[in-house]
Design a protein around this motif. Structure first.
Motif, PDB file in Angstrom:
ATOM      1  N   MET A 146       1.030  -1.225  -0.067  1.00 49.53           N
ATOM      2  CA  MET A 146      -0.044   0.019   0.102  1.00 49.53           C
ATOM      3  C   MET A 146       0.800   1.299   0.066  1.00 49.53           C
ATOM      4  SD  MET A 146      -3.176  -0.818  -0.126  1.00 49.53           S
ATOM      5  CE  MET A 146      -3.701  -2.427  -0.269  1.00 49.53           C
ATOM      6  N   GLY A 147       2.064   1.254   0.661  1.00 48.34           N
ATOM      7  CA  GLY A 147       2.778   2.384   0.606  1.00 48.34           C
ATOM      8  C   GLY A 147       3.577   2.737  -0.837  1.00 48.34           C
ATOM      9  N   VAL A 148       3.807   1.458  -1.429  1.00 50.35           N
ATOM     10  CA  VAL A 148       4.156   1.443  -2.733  1.00 50.35           C
ATOM     11  C   VAL A 148       3.511   2.144  -3.575  1.00 50.35           C
ATOM     12  CG1 VAL A 148       5.319   0.451  -4.679  1.00 50.35           C
ATOM     13  CG2 VAL A 148       6.059  -0.013  -2.364  1.00 50.35           C
ATOM     14  N   ALA A 149       1.996   1.617  -3.468  1.00 47.95           N
ATOM     15  CA  ALA A 149       0.982   2.259  -4.289  1.00 47.95           C
ATOM     16  C   ALA A 149       0.844   3.655  -4.180  1.00 47.95           C
ATOM     17  CB  ALA A 149      -0.403   1.332  -4.081  1.00 47.95           C
ATOM     18  N   CYS A 150       0.832   4.141  -2.855  1.00 44.43           N
ATOM     19  CA  CYS A 150       0.743   5.578  -2.573  1.00 44.43           C
ATOM     20  C   CYS A 150       1.835   6.270  -3.388  1.00 44.43           C
ATOM     21  CB  CYS A 150       0.807   5.756  -1.396  1.00 44.43           C
ATOM     22  SG  CYS A 150      -0.902   5.361  -0.182  1.00 44.43           S
TER      23      CYS A 150
ATOM     24  N   PRO B 147      -7.187  12.167  -1.610  1.00 43.20           N
ATOM     25  CA  PRO B 147      -8.451  11.383  -1.840  1.00 43.20           C
ATOM     26  C   PRO B 147      -8.179  10.425  -2.943  1.00 43.20           C
ATOM     27  CG  PRO B 147      -8.698  13.668  -2.031  1.00 43.20           C
ATOM     28  CD  PRO B 147      -7.492  13.543  -1.640  1.00 43.20           C
ATOM     29  N   LYS B 148      -7.693  10.551  -3.825  1.00 42.52           N
ATOM     30  CA  LYS B 148      -7.493   9.684  -5.030  1.00 42.52           C
ATOM     31  C   LYS B 148      -6.523   8.585  -4.719  1.00 42.52           C
ATOM     32  CE  LYS B 148      -8.010  13.273  -8.456  1.00 42.52           C
ATOM     33  NZ  LYS B 148      -8.995  13.366  -9.463  1.00 42.52           N
TER      34      LYS B 148
ATOM     35  N   LEU C  92      -7.818   4.755  -4.622  1.00 43.85           N
ATOM     36  CA  LEU C  92      -6.712   3.832  -5.229  1.00 43.85           C
ATOM     37  C   LEU C  92      -6.386   2.524  -4.253  1.00 43.85           C
ATOM     38  CD1 LEU C  92      -4.767   2.695  -7.575  1.00 43.85           C
ATOM     39  CD2 LEU C  92      -3.099   4.316  -6.579  1.00 43.85           C
ATOM     40  N   LEU C  93      -6.203   2.783  -3.203  1.00 41.69           N
ATOM     41  CA  LEU C  93      -5.810   1.561  -2.278  1.00 41.69           C
ATOM     42  C   LEU C  93      -7.014   0.755  -1.842  1.00 41.69           C
ATOM     43  CD1 LEU C  93      -3.548   3.620   0.392  1.00 41.69           C
ATOM     44  CD2 LEU C  93      -2.894   2.039  -1.448  1.00 41.69           C
ATOM     45  N   SER C  94      -8.281   1.268  -1.713  1.00 42.65           N
ATOM     46  CA  SER C  94      -9.457   0.609  -1.583  1.00 42.65           C
ATOM     47  C   SER C  94      -9.471  -0.492  -2.994  1.00 42.65           C
ATOM     48  CB  SER C  94     -10.693   1.330  -1.510  1.00 42.65           C
ATOM     49  OG  SER C  94     -11.643   0.711  -1.229  1.00 42.65           O
ATOM     50  N   ASP C  95      -9.470   0.383  -4.119  1.00 39.13           N
ATOM     51  CA  ASP C  95      -9.577  -0.505  -5.494  1.00 39.13           C
ATOM     52  C   ASP C  95      -8.419  -1.641  -5.517  1.00 39.13           C
ATOM     53  OD1 ASP C  95     -11.662   1.129  -6.064  1.00 39.13           O
ATOM     54  OD2 ASP C  95     -10.511   2.240  -7.638  1.00 39.13           O
ATOM     55  N   LEU C  96      -7.151  -1.225  -4.871  1.00 43.54           N
ATOM     56  CA  LEU C  96      -6.134  -2.354  -5.235  1.00 43.54           C
ATOM     57  C   LEU C  96      -6.388  -3.385  -4.113  1.00 43.54           C
ATOM     58  CD1 LEU C  96      -3.391  -3.318  -5.860  1.00 43.54           C
ATOM     59  CD2 LEU C  96      -2.353  -1.707  -4.127  1.00 43.54           C
TER      60      LEU C  96
ATOM     61  N   TYR D 128      -8.693  -5.667  -5.640  1.00 39.94           N
ATOM     62  CA  TYR D 128      -8.325  -6.723  -6.385  1.00 39.94           C
ATOM     63  C   TYR D 128      -7.261  -7.538  -5.742  1.00 39.94           C
ATOM     64  CZ  TYR D 128      -4.700  -8.205  -9.886  1.00 39.94           C
ATOM     65  OH  TYR D 128      -3.713  -8.812 -10.495  1.00 39.94           O
ATOM     66  N   LEU D 129      -6.404  -7.264  -4.894  1.00 34.66           N
ATOM     67  CA  LEU D 129      -5.793  -8.485  -4.138  1.00 34.66           C
ATOM     68  C   LEU D 129      -6.817  -9.282  -3.532  1.00 34.66           C
ATOM     69  CD1 LEU D 129      -3.256  -6.216  -2.430  1.00 34.66           C
ATOM     70  CD2 LEU D 129      -2.947  -7.767  -4.305  1.00 34.66           C
ATOM     71  N   ARG D 130      -7.876  -9.113  -3.091  1.00 40.27           N
ATOM     72  CA  ARG D 130      -8.851 -10.003  -2.482  1.00 40.27           C
ATOM     73  C   ARG D 130      -9.678 -10.931  -3.752  1.00 40.27           C
ATOM     74  NH1 ARG D 130     -11.117  -5.855   1.881  1.00 40.27           N
ATOM     75  NH2 ARG D 130      -9.497  -6.268   3.612  1.00 40.27           N
ATOM     76  N   GLY D 131      -9.378 -10.499  -4.776  1.00 40.33           N
ATOM     77  CA  GLY D 131      -9.634 -11.390  -6.007  1.00 40.33           C
ATOM     78  C   GLY D 131     -11.272 -11.028  -6.461  1.00 40.33           C
ATOM     79  N   LYS D 132     -11.650  -9.523  -6.081  1.00 44.49           N
ATOM     80  CA  LYS D 132     -13.176  -9.322  -6.198  1.00 44.49           C
ATOM     81  C   LYS D 132     -13.242  -8.088  -6.981  1.00 44.49           C
ATOM     82  CE  LYS D 132     -14.347 -11.059  -1.663  1.00 44.49           C
ATOM     83  NZ  LYS D 132     -15.170 -10.863  -0.445  1.00 44.49           N
ATOM     84  N   GLY D 133     -12.036  -7.708  -8.023  1.00 48.49           N
ATOM     85  CA  GLY D 133     -12.334  -6.697  -8.779  1.00 48.49           C
ATOM     86  C   GLY D 133     -10.990  -6.595  -9.735  1.00 48.49           C
ATOM     87  N   PRO D 134     -11.236  -5.772 -10.611  1.00 52.70           N
ATOM     88  CA  PRO D 134     -10.039  -5.803 -11.550  1.00 52.70           C
ATOM     89  C   PRO D 134      -8.685  -4.849 -10.981  1.00 52.70           C
ATOM     90  CG  PRO D 134     -11.696  -4.124 -12.199  1.00 52.70           C
ATOM     91  CD  PRO D 134     -12.167  -4.610 -10.824  1.00 52.70           C
TER      92      PRO D 134
END
Length: 179
Positions: free
Chosen positions: A6-10, A149-150, A154-158, A161-167
């Motif tokens: 998550m830190g890398v994603a930010c 906020p974006k 993004l973290l929520s979307d990531l 994805y990691l949980r296998g429930k979205g792109p």
């Protein structure tokens, strides 16, 4: 491991958003990429009422068995190398941010001697802000504020994805330069 990702994603999210601008300003002004980023760090530290030249930005990085083990697994790297890398990162941060002006001058001399000055010197936090960088820093601070906020979205979307429930979030099709 998720927290690290998550830190890398930010970091990626902000870099992806601003690096094209930073690179253009570097070409336009001659102020290096590293100097521009260091001035943004100064601004953000000051905004939080921290003293830029006296703040320990790596105090959260601990060389514990748990940290080394987790990082070693994440990077598929020898634990001793991981511990050395963390120690090196902490040391370099102290050198670039917290060292005395005398030490910074010596380092810059050595960088010139080795031909590395142009790439690295901007990472040293100066006593005074880099001349000509204020408008650039103003712009980057605004971008940072808009990115928060974006980044949360993004973290929520990531995580989804990691949980296998979205792109996979589309931004990850790009790179750190916004391309």
């Amino acid at each position: 491991m998720i927290a690290y990702l998550m830190g890398v994603a930010c970091h990626f999210s902000l870099d992806n958003r601003v690096h094209a601008y930073v690179n253009a300003e570097e070409k336009r002004t001659g102020i290096t990429h590293a100097e521009i980023e260091t001035e943004l760090e100064r601004r953000l530290l000051e905004r939080e009422h921290m003293r830029p030249l006296h703040s320990n930005l790596t105090c959260h990085l601990k060389i514990t068995a748990q940290t080394v083990r987790a990082s070693s697994r994440l990077f598929d790297e020898d634990p001793i190398k991981v511990a050395k890398a963390i120690m090196s990162f902490r040391t370099m941060n102290r050198l670039f941010i917290n060292s005395s002006e005398r030490t910074k001058r010596l380092c810059c001399f050595l960088l010139r001697f080795t031909g590395s000055y142009g790439v690295i010197h901007g990472m040293f936090m100066r006593k005074q802000p880099t001349p000509g960088c204020e408008a650039i820093t103003d712009h980057l601070e605004n971008e940072f504020n808009e990115a928060v906020p974006k980044g949360a979205e993004l973290l929520s979307d990531l995580l989804t994805y990691l949980r296998g429930k979205g792109p996979m979030p589309e931004i990850f099709q790009g790179n750190f330069n916004g391309e």
